[in-house]
Scaffold this motif. Sequence first.
Motif, mmCIF file in Angstrom:
data_model
loop_
_atom_site.group_PDB
_atom_site.id
_atom_site.type_symbol
_atom_site.label_atom_id
_atom_site.label_comp_id
_atom_site.label_asym_id
_atom_site.label_seq_id
_atom_site.Cartn_x
_atom_site.Cartn_y
_atom_site.Cartn_z
ATOM 1 N N CYS A 56 -6.194 3.457 -0.604
ATOM 2 C CA CYS A 56 -5.368 2.586 -0.159
ATOM 3 C C CYS A 56 -5.630 2.543 1.442
ATOM 4 C CB CYS A 56 -3.665 3.197 -0.155
ATOM 5 S SG CYS A 56 -3.072 2.908 -2.011
ATOM 6 N N MET A 57 -6.324 3.519 2.387
ATOM 7 C CA MET A 57 -6.351 3.167 3.486
ATOM 8 C C MET A 57 -8.159 1.955 4.306
ATOM 9 S SD MET A 57 -4.254 5.438 5.514
ATOM 10 C CE MET A 57 -5.555 4.868 7.266
ATOM 11 N N ASP A 58 -8.418 2.183 3.019
ATOM 12 C CA ASP A 58 -9.747 1.147 3.306
ATOM 13 C C ASP A 58 -8.798 -0.444 3.137
ATOM 14 O OD1 ASP A 58 -11.669 3.055 3.261
ATOM 15 O OD2 ASP A 58 -12.227 3.457 1.114
ATOM 16 N N LEU A 59 -8.578 -0.360 2.362
ATOM 17 C CA LEU A 59 -7.471 -1.995 2.103
ATOM 18 C C LEU A 59 -7.127 -1.902 2.993
ATOM 19 C CD1 LEU A 59 -6.400 -1.444 -1.720
ATOM 20 C CD2 LEU A 59 -8.097 -3.006 -0.615
ATOM 21 N N LEU A 60 -6.172 -0.829 3.690
ATOM 22 C CA LEU A 60 -4.961 -1.264 5.199
ATOM 23 C C LEU A 60 -6.217 -1.910 6.552
ATOM 24 C CD1 LEU A 60 -2.915 -1.147 7.073
ATOM 25 C CD2 LEU A 60 -2.970 0.951 7.034
ATOM 26 N N MET A 61 -7.672 -1.345 6.410
ATOM 27 C CA MET A 61 -8.421 -1.542 7.294
ATOM 28 C C MET A 61 -8.529 -2.923 6.886
ATOM 29 S SD MET A 61 -8.973 0.469 9.838
ATOM 30 C CE MET A 61 -10.322 -0.205 10.243
ATOM 31 N N VAL A 62 -9.113 -3.015 5.511
ATOM 32 C CA VAL A 62 -9.402 -4.853 5.612
ATOM 33 C C VAL A 62 -8.143 -5.451 6.076
ATOM 34 C CG1 VAL A 62 -9.477 -6.397 3.846
ATOM 35 C CG2 VAL A 62 -10.845 -3.836 3.638
ATOM 36 N N LEU A 90 1.110 -1.275 -0.355
ATOM 37 C CA LEU A 90 0.538 0.203 0.042
ATOM 38 C C LEU A 90 0.874 1.531 -0.221
ATOM 39 C CD1 LEU A 90 -3.020 -0.859 2.594
ATOM 40 C CD2 LEU A 90 -3.148 -1.454 -0.206
ATOM 41 N N ILE A 91 2.155 1.564 0.468
ATOM 42 C CA ILE A 91 2.653 2.208 0.987
ATOM 43 C C ILE A 91 3.723 2.703 -1.226
ATOM 44 C CG2 ILE A 91 5.511 3.143 1.366
ATOM 45 C CD1 ILE A 91 4.565 1.935 3.605
ATOM 46 N N GLY A 92 3.892 1.277 -1.338
ATOM 47 C CA GLY A 92 4.426 1.505 -3.134
ATOM 48 C C GLY A 92 2.943 2.003 -3.526
ATOM 49 N N MET A 93 1.792 2.005 -3.482
ATOM 50 C CA MET A 93 1.195 2.270 -4.027
ATOM 51 C C MET A 93 0.648 3.803 -4.597
ATOM 52 S SD MET A 93 -2.501 -0.949 -3.785
ATOM 53 C CE MET A 93 -3.671 -0.041 -4.701
ATOM 54 N N ILE A 94 0.618 4.556 -3.281
ATOM 55 C CA ILE A 94 0.432 5.640 -2.513
ATOM 56 C C ILE A 94 1.889 6.486 -3.269
ATOM 57 C CG2 ILE A 94 0.623 7.679 -0.804
ATOM 58 C CD1 ILE A 94 -1.212 5.106 0.429
ATOM 59 N N ALA A 95 2.928 5.479 -3.230
ATOM 60 C CA ALA A 95 4.025 6.586 -3.591
ATOM 61 C C ALA A 95 3.722 6.279 -5.292
ATOM 62 C CB ALA A 95 5.414 5.669 -3.570
ATOM 63 N N LYS A 96 2.918 5.332 -5.981
ATOM 64 C CA LYS A 96 2.883 5.728 -7.782
ATOM 65 C C LYS A 96 2.144 6.768 -7.598
ATOM 66 C CE LYS A 96 4.787 0.931 -8.365
ATOM 67 N NZ LYS A 96 4.413 -0.164 -8.625
ATOM 68 N N ASP A 97 0.427 7.413 -6.964
ATOM 69 C CA ASP A 97 -0.593 7.579 -7.359
ATOM 70 C C ASP A 97 -1.260 8.026 -6.153
ATOM 71 O OD1 ASP A 97 -3.028 8.654 -8.311
ATOM 72 O OD2 ASP A 97 -3.545 6.874 -9.147
ATOM 73 N N ALA A 98 -1.093 9.531 -5.236
ATOM 74 C CA ALA A 98 -1.724 9.824 -4.392
ATOM 75 C C ALA A 98 -2.825 9.902 -4.558
ATOM 76 C CB ALA A 98 -1.003 10.922 -3.878
ATOM 77 N N SER A 99 -3.162 10.263 -5.350
ATOM 78 C CA SER A 99 -4.751 10.197 -5.741
ATOM 79 C C SER A 99 -5.384 8.681 -4.821
ATOM 80 C CB SER A 99 -5.538 10.579 -6.975
ATOM 81 O OG SER A 99 -4.866 9.652 -7.715
#
Length: 212
Positions: free
Chosen positions: A176-182, A162-171
């Motif tokens: 990603c926060m929802d996925l972290l909750m999952v 998820l950190i990598g996903m945010i680094a590629k696309d901050a939008s």
Amino acid sequence: MRNKFEEQLERLHVELIQMGALCEDGISAAAEALLQNNPGLAQTAIDAEREIDQKEREVENLCIKLLLQQQPVAKDLREISAALKMISDLERIGDQASDIAELVPYVHLEEGTGLHIGDMARAVMVTDSVDSFVKRDLDLARAVYTADDKVDALFDQVKQELIGMIAKDASRGEQCMDLLMVAKYLERIGDHATNVAEWVEYSITNVHPDKN
């Protein structure tokens, strides 16, 4: 009198197996709903949670009946008290599977993402923890502890993904926060499965592994 007790104890085992199976169904449906963007499967997990709640009440009533009517000896008391503890964890597993399902409309995974979330869902050993109780299988109960270590490691991998996903696309931060909750819900499900296994160990050995 003892025959009646054994019959009711067997019924307790059956009810617990059914409750564990409902938990597994809820986890599987919630994870697949997320990975496939399938709201229908998400509803299956939510429906399973309601059945788990009902099963918890039925098992609790049966345990109370066994305690009040059958005058169980020490070993039996440990088994019944362990079952009462177990159903609380199983109920929480149902809640968390339902919580995952409720996030499905807000998460749209692209192909190739979310792989380790699926692995986390497959790694939790809810039915094995219940089976270890019914079979009085200490080795199987302890295998659940090892599986939880795998779930924890996968949780760390998901966080890195998820950190990598945010680094590629901050939008994509909110998704990603929802996925972290999952992932966190799945990590907690693993913890609850471990709690069940620990109560199994207590029922067999009269020693709770956390109380050593």
